[in-house]
Design a protein around this motif. Structure first.
Motif, mmCIF file in Angstrom:
data_model
loop_
_atom_site.group_PDB
_atom_site.id
_atom_site.type_symbol
_atom_site.label_atom_id
_atom_site.label_comp_id
_atom_site.label_asym_id
_atom_site.label_seq_id
_atom_site.Cartn_x
_atom_site.Cartn_y
_atom_site.Cartn_z
ATOM 1 N N ASP A 222 71.648 7.927 -16.743
ATOM 2 C CA ASP A 222 71.916 7.582 -18.131
ATOM 3 C C ASP A 222 73.306 8.122 -18.436
ATOM 4 O OD1 ASP A 222 71.986 7.001 -20.796
ATOM 5 O OD2 ASP A 222 70.375 8.375 -21.381
ATOM 6 N N GLY A 223 74.311 7.249 -18.266
ATOM 7 C CA GLY A 223 75.683 7.723 -18.344
ATOM 8 C C GLY A 223 75.960 8.650 -17.180
ATOM 9 N N ASN A 224 76.372 9.872 -17.476
ATOM 10 C CA ASN A 224 76.654 10.839 -16.419
ATOM 11 C C ASN A 224 75.483 11.789 -16.177
ATOM 12 O OD1 ASN A 224 78.872 11.015 -14.682
ATOM 13 N ND2 ASN A 224 79.471 13.012 -15.489
ATOM 14 N N SER A 225 74.354 11.506 -16.814
ATOM 15 C CA SER A 225 73.157 12.335 -16.638
ATOM 16 C C SER A 225 72.226 11.675 -15.629
ATOM 17 C CB SER A 225 72.441 12.516 -17.973
ATOM 18 O OG SER A 225 73.268 13.218 -18.883
ATOM 19 N N LEU A 226 71.706 12.470 -14.732
ATOM 20 C CA LEU A 226 70.851 11.972 -13.656
ATOM 21 C C LEU A 226 69.502 12.663 -13.699
ATOM 22 C CD1 LEU A 226 70.287 10.517 -10.908
ATOM 23 C CD2 LEU A 226 71.405 12.478 -9.790
ATOM 24 N N THR A 227 68.424 11.869 -13.650
ATOM 25 C CA THR A 227 67.073 12.406 -13.490
ATOM 26 C C THR A 227 66.553 11.984 -12.129
ATOM 27 O OG1 THR A 227 66.620 12.297 -15.861
ATOM 28 C CG2 THR A 227 64.719 12.438 -14.392
ATOM 29 N N LEU A 228 66.075 12.951 -11.358
ATOM 30 C CA LEU A 228 65.518 12.698 -10.032
ATOM 31 C C LEU A 228 64.052 13.085 -10.022
ATOM 32 C CD1 LEU A 228 68.277 14.154 -7.667
ATOM 33 C CD2 LEU A 228 67.678 11.753 -7.902
ATOM 34 N N TYR A 229 63.195 12.125 -9.677
ATOM 35 C CA TYR A 229 61.798 12.408 -9.390
ATOM 36 C C TYR A 229 61.726 12.603 -7.878
ATOM 37 C CZ TYR A 229 61.210 10.560 -14.089
ATOM 38 O OH TYR A 229 61.313 10.334 -15.444
ATOM 39 N N GLU A 230 61.539 13.844 -7.467
ATOM 40 C CA GLU A 230 61.836 14.227 -6.093
ATOM 41 C C GLU A 230 60.694 15.035 -5.491
ATOM 42 O OE1 GLU A 230 64.656 14.857 -2.785
ATOM 43 O OE2 GLU A 230 64.465 13.429 -4.425
ATOM 44 N N SER A 231 60.366 14.772 -4.224
ATOM 45 C CA SER A 231 59.424 15.637 -3.513
ATOM 46 C C SER A 231 60.226 16.815 -2.957
ATOM 47 C CB SER A 231 58.723 14.867 -2.392
ATOM 48 O OG SER A 231 59.672 14.234 -1.547
ATOM 49 N N ALA A 232 60.258 17.897 -3.728
ATOM 50 C CA ALA A 232 61.161 19.006 -3.415
ATOM 51 C C ALA A 232 60.434 20.333 -3.490
ATOM 52 C CB ALA A 232 62.347 19.014 -4.385
ATOM 53 N N GLN A 233 60.683 21.194 -2.513
ATOM 54 C CA GLN A 233 60.183 22.563 -2.554
ATOM 55 C C GLN A 233 61.068 23.477 -3.394
ATOM 56 O OE1 GLN A 233 58.961 22.289 2.079
ATOM 57 N NE2 GLN A 233 58.911 24.350 1.257
ATOM 58 N N GLY A 234 62.209 22.961 -3.824
ATOM 59 C CA GLY A 234 63.125 23.766 -4.639
ATOM 60 C C GLY A 234 63.903 22.881 -5.586
ATOM 61 N N VAL A 235 63.376 22.661 -6.794
ATOM 62 C CA VAL A 235 64.042 21.750 -7.726
ATOM 63 C C VAL A 235 65.385 22.304 -8.174
ATOM 64 C CG1 VAL A 235 61.914 20.637 -8.515
ATOM 65 C CG2 VAL A 235 62.729 22.705 -9.694
ATOM 66 N N VAL A 236 65.497 23.614 -8.324
ATOM 67 C CA VAL A 236 66.765 24.215 -8.747
ATOM 68 C C VAL A 236 67.811 24.057 -7.652
ATOM 69 C CG1 VAL A 236 67.902 26.377 -9.396
ATOM 70 C CG2 VAL A 236 65.646 25.824 -10.321
ATOM 71 N N PHE A 237 67.421 24.272 -6.396
ATOM 72 C CA PHE A 237 68.341 24.083 -5.282
ATOM 73 C C PHE A 237 68.759 22.621 -5.182
ATOM 74 C CE2 PHE A 237 67.847 27.904 -2.254
ATOM 75 C CZ PHE A 237 67.742 28.765 -3.320
ATOM 76 N N ALA A 238 67.815 21.691 -5.372
ATOM 77 C CA ALA A 238 68.130 20.264 -5.305
ATOM 78 C C ALA A 238 69.142 19.888 -6.381
ATOM 79 C CB ALA A 238 66.852 19.442 -5.453
ATOM 80 N N ARG A 239 68.953 20.412 -7.592
ATOM 81 C CA ARG A 239 69.902 20.144 -8.672
ATOM 82 C C ARG A 239 71.304 20.596 -8.279
ATOM 83 N NH1 ARG A 239 69.020 23.343 -14.217
ATOM 84 N NH2 ARG A 239 69.391 25.068 -12.765
ATOM 85 N N MET A 240 71.408 21.787 -7.707
ATOM 86 C CA MET A 240 72.704 22.333 -7.326
ATOM 87 C C MET A 240 73.381 21.455 -6.280
ATOM 88 S SD MET A 240 73.487 26.083 -5.660
ATOM 89 C CE MET A 240 72.378 25.773 -4.273
ATOM 90 N N ILE A 241 72.633 21.033 -5.253
ATOM 91 C CA ILE A 241 73.212 20.244 -4.164
ATOM 92 C C ILE A 241 73.655 18.875 -4.657
ATOM 93 C CG2 ILE A 241 72.662 19.096 -1.990
ATOM 94 C CD1 ILE A 241 73.233 22.123 -1.837
ATOM 95 N N VAL A 242 72.835 18.222 -5.463
ATOM 96 C CA VAL A 242 73.185 16.891 -5.962
ATOM 97 C C VAL A 242 74.421 16.970 -6.845
ATOM 98 C CG1 VAL A 242 72.412 14.976 -7.415
ATOM 99 C CG2 VAL A 242 70.840 16.010 -5.768
ATOM 100 N N ALA A 243 74.510 17.975 -7.698
ATOM 101 C CA ALA A 243 75.684 18.132 -8.548
ATOM 102 C C ALA A 243 76.936 18.363 -7.703
ATOM 103 C CB ALA A 243 75.472 19.286 -9.520
ATOM 104 N N GLN A 244 76.810 19.137 -6.634
ATOM 105 C CA GLN A 244 77.962 19.376 -5.766
ATOM 106 C C GLN A 244 78.416 18.084 -5.089
ATOM 107 O OE1 GLN A 244 76.249 22.434 -3.303
ATOM 108 N NE2 GLN A 244 77.138 24.104 -4.507
#
Length: 728
Positions: free
Chosen positions: A192-214
């Motif tokens: 949504d513009g520059n905002s991204l929502t990921l529905y993800e099978s992840a053991q670490g949602v905070v880590f996933a957020r960091m990696i995707v942003a990088q």
């Protein structure tokens, strides 16, 4: 306090899971979603020379086909928790068989799958190297991984080994193995513009957020622009700890198309897309006195790496931390192969631990000392690495006593081949268990609403271990409420940042913060009650107010009481509290005893009995802890007897990427497991004196089975899995 902590409370999310109410990552229905499917390389090393997508683009329903020619340029995130040094579809280079070379997007999954078959790729292939044995001469010492050096010494191990009265020199090997969680990896990306929502099978949602942003930083995407949602996982075992390329590619495709995109990996794709346990060799030399005191350990391991990464995940923690030995030298070597990246896999130290605990059994046989007694003689009351650091608590000796007594170890005839039941050979073996857990500072928030119900939110995850249940217990216990009046919400980066669910870190990372928030919220409500002239508790000293069953009451008389609902309702707005407690790393211990039965004419082996005892600090829920033991034992049986990813030597291709060729234990392979817990608080742990435990019960099982096989047959097997051909 309700006394809920420690009880074997049933899973609070159990009904949602068995009824299908629990929504996993792929279950989310997103309006206008497109479906993705990956085309994977058929060579392991080389270059793409020609790529034709015209037939795929012409297929009905296909929206786009993305390749290195038109993919969004992404930034490669720093190593870990992104475990690769490249992102696919950015250039023509092929680093392993099964690497993505095209991303097909269509209106339906079936259309995307069919179109993927129409993509034509030509390569300039180079001959790959796929097995450790073919490149051992190229072994090297990698640089430190996550600040952990790959060579560590204490004392002079070489000199001590030379002077030792008894020496053991053995090699132990294990193959590549894969995680195979029931739920495949899946990503749904919505921009949504520059905002991204990921529905993800992840053991670490905070880590996933960091990696995707990088990865998207060149487009101005910040961590605050990314939301990752993963309330439930159908297993992970480490495979879903790092963020893998398919997540980044799905987000990129969705951004380019301006529509949501969903990708679900197939079972076969999971064998090259999201890590595995590396093939492993271990040379282990032990020196000891004739009384069984270890004087030297020289531990040299060699693990499969890639040509693009140098991270060794199969740690040698057991050699460093388990036994009192003054002279130790550990070297962890690597060999560059043309294979997908390895990563953490449940109980990653098991490959190394299998060697140490089998070698200890070989030493006990050489000395004529009982295997349990040998371990007792080398027991360390302080952490040997670094030397002299005290444990918060360690009750391993009690684990030996409890499990040995329950198993009936005193009845064991130590002579190999001496115990039989008809035509069956019976073997009894044991091993110490050890797991080093981490702890990552985690935050939580807690709200008590005007209805008197409590809601706890934190960006931790439920990967099947019982996180929802244990957190709910701690909140209810701290507030003096029933479980039914507490809701726990997990797996969303919109909640306070929390630990990855890996390295047995969830309990030690989160529970201290949960307990702190519950105590703060309770104290805040008590303060409201005693300051409110309308409350029966008005004027009662705060220290004289207790909480139980959803009520606050004066300790001297229960006649003066007020409910959470009434207090907060009169207040007119919710009461909020937070927690953010730091904890330390630690170790959990155990001892596992195994009985095997072998039919010699067939080479058929079954594990008929398992008894184990553990010291994980305080046990917060005996039911979920026992579940971890059953899971760990089952995992260990698979490691020892079945699991083996087969890679073709010429093509570096996995030839058994399915659950019909890659065998894992089923109910018929798994015996009844007796699990005991010392259950003594660790004073060093801020997590209500509990330690990380989940991965501990798998560490010693393969060695215990190996030792039982030797006891049954007199034949020592050092290469897992112990299949029928090796037994025959």
């Amino acid at each position: 306090m309700t006394g809920l902590v420690g009880r074997g409370v049933e899973r609070v999310d159990g009904r949602a899971k068995v009824t299908g109410e629990a929504r996993y990552a792929a279950d989310n229905e997103i309006t206008g979603v497109l479906h993705g499917f990956l085309v994977l390389s058929t060579i392991a090393r080389g270059e793409i020379t020609e790529l034709d997508t015209s037939a795929a683009l012409a297929y009905p329903g296909v929206v786009a086909v993305h390749t290195h020619q038109n993919m969004l340029p992404l930034v490669v995130p720093p190593n870990f928790p992104y475990p690769k040094s490249f992102i696919p579809l950015q250039d023509t280079r092929i680093h392993h068989n099964g690497q993505p070379v095209a991303y097909v997007v269509a209106e339906t999954l079936e259309q995307a799958q069919e179109a993927a078959n129409l993509v034509r790729v030509r390569y300039r292939a180079e001959r790959p190297t796929a097995h450790l044995a073919d490149a051992l001469h190229e072994a090297f010492l990698p640089t430190a991984f996550r600040d952990r050096p790959n060579e560590i010494s204490r004392g002079d191990a070489a000199a001590a080994l030379e002077q030792a009265e008894v020496r053991i020199d053995r090699e132990y090997t294990s193959p590549m193995q894969h995680h195979n969680p029931i739920e495949p990896h899946t990503t749904t990306a919505v921009w949504d513009g520059n905002s991204l929502t990921l529905y993800e099978s992840a053991q670490g949602v905070v880590f996933a957020r960091m990696i995707v942003a990088q990865a998207f930083e060149a487009f101005g995407v910040q961590q605050g622009d990314v939301r990752v949602i993963s309330p439930y996982l159908g297993g992970g075992f480490g495979a879903k700890g790092p963020t893998w390329p398919h997540t980044l590619l799905t987000a990129a495709v969705a951004r380019m198309l301006g529509r949501p995109v969903k990708l679900v990996l197939t079972r076969a794709q999971m064998y090259t897309m999201n890590g595995h346990r590396a093939e492993y060799r271990r040379s282990l030399r032990l020196g000891a006195t004739r009384q069984g005191r270890l004087t030297a350990i020289i531990d040299t391991s060699t693990a499969q790496l890639t040509r693009t990464e140098q991270s060794i995940y199969n740690s040698s923690d057991s050699t460093l931390h388990l036994y009192a030995c003054p002279n130790v030298h550990v070297r962890q070597l690597g060999v560059r192969l043309d294979l997908p990246s390895s990563s953490y896999m449940r109980s990653p130290e098991t490959t190394a631990h299998f060697g140490l605990e089998t070698a200890m059994d070989e030493l006990s046989h050489e000395l004529g000392i009982d295997p349990v007694e040998l371990r007792v003689r080398n027991h360390s009351t302080v952490d040997p690495h670094p030397p002299g650091r005290p444990y918060g608590s360690k009750h391993l000796l009690e684990c030996y006593r409890i499990a040995a007594r329950a198993f009936g170890w005193a009845r064991r005839d130590p002579r190999p081949g001496s115990m039989r039941d008809g035509e069956e050979y019976i073997g009894w073996g044991m091993a110490t268990e050890l797991h080093s857990h981490t702890a990552i500072r985690s935050a939580v928030d807690l709200t008590i609403g005007v209805d008197g119900r409590a809601t706890l939110r934190t960006a931790s995850q439920e990967i099947g271990t019982g996180t929802y249940t244990v957190i709910t217990q701690v909140v209810a216990d701290g507030l003096g409420m029933s479980l039914e009046h507490v809701m726990t919400q997990l797996g969303d980066t919109a909640f306070p940042a929390a630990s990855i669910s890996a390295g047995s870190s969830t309990i030690p990372s989160v529970i201290g913060s949960v307990s702190q928030a519950a105590q703060s919220a309770r104290d805040a409500v008590i303060a409201l009650a005693i300051d409110d002239p309308r409350s029966p508790l008005h004027g009662v000293p705060a220290e004289d107010v207790a909480a139980e069953g959803g009520y606050l009451f004066a300790r001297g008389t229960r006649d003066r009481r007020d409910s959470y609902r009434d207090v907060v309702s009169r207040h007119g707005r919710p009461v909020k509290a937070s927690g953010n407690v730091e904890n330390t790393r630690g170790h959990s211990f155990g001892a596992v005893f195994v009985e095997v039965r072998i039919r010699p004419r067939l080479g058929a082996l079954r594990v008929s009995r398992v008894v184990a005892a553990y010291d994980p600090g305080r046990v917060l829920n005996h039911r979920t802890a026992r579940g971890q033991v059953i899971g760990g034992v089952t995992w260990g049986i698979g490691f020892a007897l079945m699991e083996h990813t087969v890679v073709d030597r010429n093509t570096a291709r996995v030839v058994n990427p399915n659950l019909s060729g890659y065998l894992v234990p089923v109910c018929a392979d798994t015996p009844s497991v007796e699990a005991f817990f010392v259950d003594r608080p660790d004073p060093n742990s801020t997590a209500l004196h509990a330690r990380g435990f989940g991965e501990t019960p798998g560490t010693g099982v393969p060695a215990a089975i190996s030792n039982a096989i030797f006891h049954a047959t007199g034949r020592r097997l050092r290469d897992v899995p112990f299949t029928q051909d090796k037994l025959l």
